[in-house]
Scaffold this motif. Sequence first.
Motif, PDB file in Angstrom:
ATOM      1  N   LYS A  31      -0.795  12.081   5.009  1.00  0.00           N
ATOM      2  CA  LYS A  31      -1.828  11.101   4.654  1.00  0.00           C
ATOM      3  C   LYS A  31      -2.365  11.373   3.254  1.00  0.00           C
ATOM      4  O   LYS A  31      -2.632  10.455   2.488  1.00  0.00           O
ATOM      5  N   LEU A  34       0.108  10.078   0.710  1.00  0.00           N
ATOM      6  CA  LEU A  34       0.136   8.616   0.691  1.00  0.00           C
ATOM      7  C   LEU A  34      -1.099   8.013   0.028  1.00  0.00           C
ATOM      8  O   LEU A  34      -1.072   6.867  -0.415  1.00  0.00           O
ATOM      9  N   GLU A  35      -2.196   8.780  -0.043  1.00  0.00           N
ATOM     10  CA  GLU A  35      -3.393   8.279  -0.723  1.00  0.00           C
ATOM     11  C   GLU A  35      -3.093   7.924  -2.168  1.00  0.00           C
ATOM     12  O   GLU A  35      -3.560   6.914  -2.673  1.00  0.00           O
ATOM     13  N   TYR A  36      -2.316   8.761  -2.854  1.00  0.00           N
ATOM     14  CA  TYR A  36      -1.977   8.493  -4.252  1.00  0.00           C
ATOM     15  C   TYR A  36      -1.099   7.251  -4.363  1.00  0.00           C
ATOM     16  O   TYR A  36      -1.270   6.426  -5.245  1.00  0.00           O
ATOM     17  N   TYR A  37      -0.171   7.140  -3.455  1.00  0.00           N
ATOM     18  CA  TYR A  37       0.772   6.010  -3.462  1.00  0.00           C
ATOM     19  C   TYR A  37       0.063   4.692  -3.148  1.00  0.00           C
ATOM     20  O   TYR A  37       0.379   3.659  -3.723  1.00  0.00           O
ATOM     21  N   ASN A  38      -0.891   4.728  -2.235  1.00  0.00           N
ATOM     22  CA  ASN A  38      -1.548   3.504  -1.776  1.00  0.00           C
ATOM     23  C   ASN A  38      -2.694   3.027  -2.670  1.00  0.00           C
ATOM     24  O   ASN A  38      -3.339   2.036  -2.363  1.00  0.00           O
ATOM     25  N   TYR A  40      -2.441   1.741  -5.629  1.00  0.00           N
ATOM     26  CA  TYR A  40      -2.035   0.492  -6.281  1.00  0.00           C
ATOM     27  C   TYR A  40      -1.205  -0.373  -5.349  1.00  0.00           C
ATOM     28  O   TYR A  40      -0.475   0.126  -4.510  1.00  0.00           O
ATOM     29  N   ASN A  41      -1.338  -1.675  -5.538  1.00  0.00           N
ATOM     30  CA  ASN A  41      -0.525  -2.655  -4.837  1.00  0.00           C
ATOM     31  C   ASN A  41       0.377  -3.355  -5.842  1.00  0.00           C
ATOM     32  O   ASN A  41       0.134  -3.295  -7.052  1.00  0.00           O
ATOM     33  N   LYS A  64       7.019  -1.235  -5.941  1.00  0.00           N
ATOM     34  CA  LYS A  64       6.422  -0.176  -5.134  1.00  0.00           C
ATOM     35  C   LYS A  64       7.265  -0.019  -3.880  1.00  0.00           C
ATOM     36  O   LYS A  64       7.402  -0.966  -3.108  1.00  0.00           O
ATOM     37  N   MET A  81       8.959   8.430  -3.421  1.00  0.00           N
ATOM     38  CA  MET A  81       7.957   7.404  -3.700  1.00  0.00           C
ATOM     39  C   MET A  81       8.251   6.866  -5.087  1.00  0.00           C
ATOM     40  O   MET A  81       8.366   7.644  -6.030  1.00  0.00           O
ATOM     41  N   LYS A 171      -9.635   6.469  -5.397  1.00  0.00           N
ATOM     42  CA  LYS A 171      -9.683   5.067  -4.961  1.00  0.00           C
ATOM     43  C   LYS A 171      -9.227   4.098  -6.041  1.00  0.00           C
ATOM     44  O   LYS A 171      -8.647   3.063  -5.736  1.00  0.00           O
TER      45      LYS A 171
END
Length: 191
Positions: A31, A34-38, A40-41, A64, A81, A171
Amino acid sequence: MRKIILILITVILLTFLNSCSLFIKKDRYSKNELEYYNVYNLQDTLIFKSLLTQKKDTSIIISKRIYTDADWLREINQQIMDVRYTNNLFKNTLYYQNSSNLFNNFYPNSNFKCLYLRSTFALDNNTKIKTDLKLSITKKKFENVYELVYKRPKFHGGNNDDPEILYWDRKAGIIKYITFNNEIWERINFK
């Protein structure tokens, strides 16, 4: 003869299933990773403004994905990633659509690494955490921001317009960077 054909078909079927990485243990991201990956959209736009020249620069997230690099002959099975961006001022002609990787070869259980405008930043033991950071242009405040420093190699192919210090919020992602010639760029758009 039937036994030989049956054995041959079984071997071919097992080889095919193995090449689809069904029998190889796959790494999974935590988790925290994945915080770094999530952050940006797809199609997110990051607009930065220079405090010195008042010029603007835009980075757009164009791709992405998380994919598995599997090769059963060499026993490679790594998840990667991949977040790609394109930038207004810095055009990378070596990559697809003049884009660059924001995360490159980011494997599970490894340190966070961010590549931005020809500089590579890593989250490691030397990373400082700014408990309170206020942006000059937007007056927006952030808490617990990572201050990542790029240790430029002796034979660096870039120039002094490349980022030396990057500020990463969990964030908002990249919120500010300072180049080697001390030009400060701050992000001016947020969700």
